[in-house]
Design an enzyme around this catalytic site. Sequence first.
Site, PDB file in Angstrom:
ATOM      1  N   HIS A   1     -43.724   1.063  12.178  1.00 40.41           N
ATOM      2  CA  HIS A   1     -44.270   2.313  11.614  1.00 40.41           C
ATOM      3  C   HIS A   1     -43.589   3.534  12.229  1.00 40.41           C
ATOM      4  O   HIS A   1     -44.182   4.608  12.287  1.00 40.41           O
ATOM      5  CB  HIS A   1     -45.788   2.412  11.824  1.00 40.41           C
ATOM      6  CG  HIS A   1     -46.529   1.160  11.493  1.00 40.41           C
ATOM      7  ND1 HIS A   1     -46.950   0.858  10.215  1.00 40.41           N
ATOM      8  CD2 HIS A   1     -46.883   0.100  12.273  1.00 40.41           C
ATOM      9  CE1 HIS A   1     -47.556  -0.322  10.218  1.00 40.41           C
ATOM     10  NE2 HIS A   1     -47.523  -0.805  11.455  1.00 40.41           N
TER      11      HIS A   1
ATOM     12  N   LYS B   1     -23.446  23.110  15.531  1.00 41.82           N
ATOM     13  CA  LYS B   1     -23.748  21.900  14.764  1.00 41.82           C
ATOM     14  C   LYS B   1     -22.652  20.843  14.762  1.00 41.82           C
ATOM     15  O   LYS B   1     -21.475  21.155  14.693  1.00 41.82           O
ATOM     16  CB  LYS B   1     -23.987  22.303  13.300  1.00 41.82           C
ATOM     17  CG  LYS B   1     -25.320  22.928  13.082  1.00 41.82           C
ATOM     18  CD  LYS B   1     -26.351  21.863  12.874  1.00 41.82           C
ATOM     19  CE  LYS B   1     -27.503  22.459  12.098  1.00 41.82           C
ATOM     20  NZ  LYS B   1     -28.304  21.446  11.496  1.00 41.82           N
TER      21      LYS B   1
ATOM     22  N   GLU C   1     -25.034  10.258   6.224  1.00 42.40           N
ATOM     23  CA  GLU C   1     -25.875  10.792   5.136  1.00 42.40           C
ATOM     24  C   GLU C   1     -25.268  10.474   3.771  1.00 42.40           C
ATOM     25  O   GLU C   1     -25.973  10.151   2.815  1.00 42.40           O
ATOM     26  CB  GLU C   1     -26.043  12.308   5.308  1.00 42.40           C
ATOM     27  CG  GLU C   1     -26.943  12.669   6.487  1.00 42.40           C
ATOM     28  CD  GLU C   1     -26.913  14.158   6.832  1.00 42.40           C
ATOM     29  OE1 GLU C   1     -26.407  14.969   6.041  1.00 42.40           O
ATOM     30  OE2 GLU C   1     -27.404  14.503   7.924  1.00 42.40           O
TER      31      GLU C   1
END
Length: 460
Positions: free
Chosen positions: A156, A283, A290
């Site tokens: 979970h 960044k 992705e």
Amino acid sequence: MAQLWGGRFTKETDQAVYDFNASITFDKRLIRQDIAGSQAHVKMLAKQGILTEEEARKIDEELEAILGDVLSGRLEITGQYEDVHSFVEANLIRRIGDVGKKLHTGRSRNDQVALDMRLYIREQVDETDAGLKKLLQVILGTMEENLETYMPGFTHLQKAQPTTLAHHYGAYFEMFKRDRQRMADIRKRMNYCPLGAGAMAGTTYPLDREYTAQLLGFDGPTLNSMDSVSDRDYLIEFLAALSTVMMHLSRFCEEIILWNSNEYQFVEIDDTFSTGSSIMPQKKNPDIAELVRGKTGRVYGALMSLLTTMKGIPLAYNKDMQEDKEVSFDAIDTVTSCLSLFTGMLETMKFHKDRMAASAMNGFTNATDAADYLVGKGVPFRDAHGIVGRLVLYCIEQGTSIEKLSLEELQGISDKFQEDIYDAVSLKTCVEKRLTIGAPGREAMEKVIALHHRYLDGES
Ligand code: ARG
């Protein structure tokens, strides 16, 4: 427009209709398969006395020359032909005249395209398998080096029990191994040759279908000519298997994206596989992971598209089936690049082992082991579960963890706790005591890794 038909027509095909109908812009990628199929066909026609040896030799040589010219760029496959089959035949006739017109004896474009696609997909099944094997080798390498790299295991997405990086990667080893098994199954089932099925009912020529099947590396000819020209099951199976590969890659990518986040910092994706932001200088984004996750959708889309195309097609060949190509080619190209880039990213990724171990230490990942400890002291498991539950609550209130409590605090909850509890709930013990096959303990993992080596060496 250079077309293979026209005799029964009194008017030219409308240009828009011609363009709509044509497949040359995408089926040109089947040129090698188309020529290999034609060469086998011609060889068989000569063997059966349908063409003379001299005619067959001429055609065969010129087919080879056409392929060479296309591959070297001397001959361009242009839109003036309807499809790759017309392109080859037209060029053959242009180069060797009337003999070239005999190539299509006892054949239809229906069995021709069925053959071309099978040959192409068979190659792609093998390529995908090779890409998966390379990925498995990288995964296995990381497993071997990280038998004691502790990390939290999750259920979970909540910390559950401690495990190791080797064990976590081992789960992906199983997935990609099953993907390879699927490739092998598909290859076996699809490896029958449709050539000789003609338009749908075979031909009146005495073709030797066993011979062409053998020349092209098939296990034999297909057994029903109607099915031969209208079967795309193998392609659907392949797209389903590719979808499963992408689902696995996507799950892995999702984890890597999480692990690479500022919050986790379990891994660092190499600069060569990362991208920056145009505005935020700090960044370093996991764009490749992705994109692999994102491209999964288009591969599923190809599967849905072909299933839908096929579902209403009456026997035998119908032009709808030309729609099998673009989506499949796109799915194949997508999986090929995803597999290769993902493998490279994985190979160069670094692990922050200290952070992984620290994360495994908190979040009460040793609660199950504390309960098992009490069971060892004679407490029934359900009671032990309740005691440790109270222990966890106490720790949460005190802002601490089980192994940091004093023995007095522990005994305040259960008098069964002794000095040996500290060793029983240490990270190392929690992992190393799990020794059933499939569990993360070192000895169990070493056995599994030995099996994986044998498998990759082709011994099992
Ligand atoms: N381009 C066609 C395809 O991909 C080739 C077969 C054409 N056959 C025909 N009878 N029109 O399916």
